[in-house]
Design a protein around this motif. Structure first.
Motif: not given
Length: 340
Positions: A50, A65-66, A137, A141, A143
């Motif tokens: 995060t 965001g990651s 994101p 996603n 990630q």
């Protein structure tokens, strides 16, 4: 996990979990993973990572965001090529200096629409750099798996004015290389010559002495510089020191990819030739691994070469066979008046 023979030094294992550093990926700046060495590959992931309070944006064109963090101290000075291959689209890669997440200075960043990102920056021996890898994101996603590769290259041997590479004394010369690791020196001009790019921050140098065996005192010379995705700057000078550069008037033009420049050289005179460029695309549009490569050509005008050779062509009379050297064509000094 470190893989492959390219890794001469393995990253230092992550420290044991503490109350502020939960186990898993180094998603917290304070828990960033330490990297060591000058040639390494690291396989990791940003699953469940995060953002944290005060964290900077790692791209000006897409939101993250990651993020996960690494820290690396340069063992020597040079150009660093940092790349990531990811299991998700549009990764972000950024490099900083500083020790507080809310007060970092960004040196380089890249975000591409592919599963790959690349930055290049000049590292100074003993300086610590913070590296962030992030995902958007809106793209898979943001990630997944991450393969990070770091390669530290020494500066080019002709990076400094005092280390200008000698041009082989001939009527044609060609050299190729990369701007990666090159720098500019204090007091160095921009080498723009009216139509160059003043933002270029890497320079390499050559030294050339105009030949004295062509039978002319003024020699028409053409320089051609090719780059990947940009036309390099070209500068010509007479000098024995960087502080005492005397600019040589160049007639310069570009087609957007290459740059040509011509000038009249005085036989026996020494010239300094500077090539200016970039070692990576800071905007992020071009992530080619060839970005920063260049090619330089120096050539004496073809007519001078041809007539110089003809002046030495034996003319034989028959009979008997007796060869003498007879000058042909107009005086070669008149070539100085040819249009460039």
């Amino acid at each position: 996990t470190v893989v492959g023979p390219a890794s001469r030094h393995s990253p230092t294992p992550a420290p044991p979990p503490s109350p502020g550093c939960p186990p898993g990926v180094p998603a917290n700046f304070e828990c960033r993973q330490t990297l060591t060495g000058n040639n390494l590959i690291l396989v990791t992931s940003n699953l469940n990572a995060t953002l944290e309070s005060g964290e900077p944006s790692h791209s000006s064109i897409v939101s993250g965001g990651s993020s996960i963090w690494f820290t690396w101290t340069a063992p020597s000075s040079g150009g660093v090529i940092l790349t990531v291959n990811t299991g998700f689209r549009q990764p972000m890669l950024a490099v900083y200096t500083g020790s507080v997440v809310s007060n970092l200075t960004q040196l380089a960043n890249n975000a591409s629409p592919y599963k790959f990102a690349r930055v290049v920056f000049n590292a100074v021996a003993g300086t610590t750099y913070q590296i962030a890898v992030d995902g958007s994101p809106g793209a898979d996603n943001g990630q997944g798996s991450i393969t990070l590769q770091l390669l530290l290259n020494p500066p080019p041997s002709n990076d400094a004015f005092a280390s200008a590479a000698p041009v082989i004394p001939d009527m044609f010369f060609q050299a190729g290389g990369s701007f990666i690791g090159a720098t500019t020196e204090a007091g160095e001009p921009l080498h723009t010559n009216g139509n160059g790019n003043a933002a270029f921050q890497q320079t390499v140098w050559w030294t050339w002495t105009a030949p004295t065996n062509l039978g002319v005192t003024s020699i028409p010379v053409k320089l051609t510089a090719d780059g990947v995705s940009f036309p390099p700057n070209l500068g010509g000078y007479r000098a024995t020191s960087l502080a005492g550069l005397t600019n040589v008037a160049l007639i310069s033009q570009t087609n957007g990819m290459s740059r040509t420049a011509s000038f009249l050289a005085a036989a026996g005179t020494n010239y300094l030739i500077a090539l200016g460029g970039l070692h990576y695309d800071a905007v992020g549009h071009n992530i080619s691994t060839r970005f920063g490569d260049y090619r330089l050509r120096l050539e004496v005008r073809a007519m001078v070469r041809s007539l110089a050779a003809r002046r030495q062509t034996p003319r034989c009379s028959h009979p008997p066979v007796r060869c003498v050297v007879q000058p042909l064509g107009p005086p070669l000094d008149s070539l100085a008046r040819l249009p460039q």
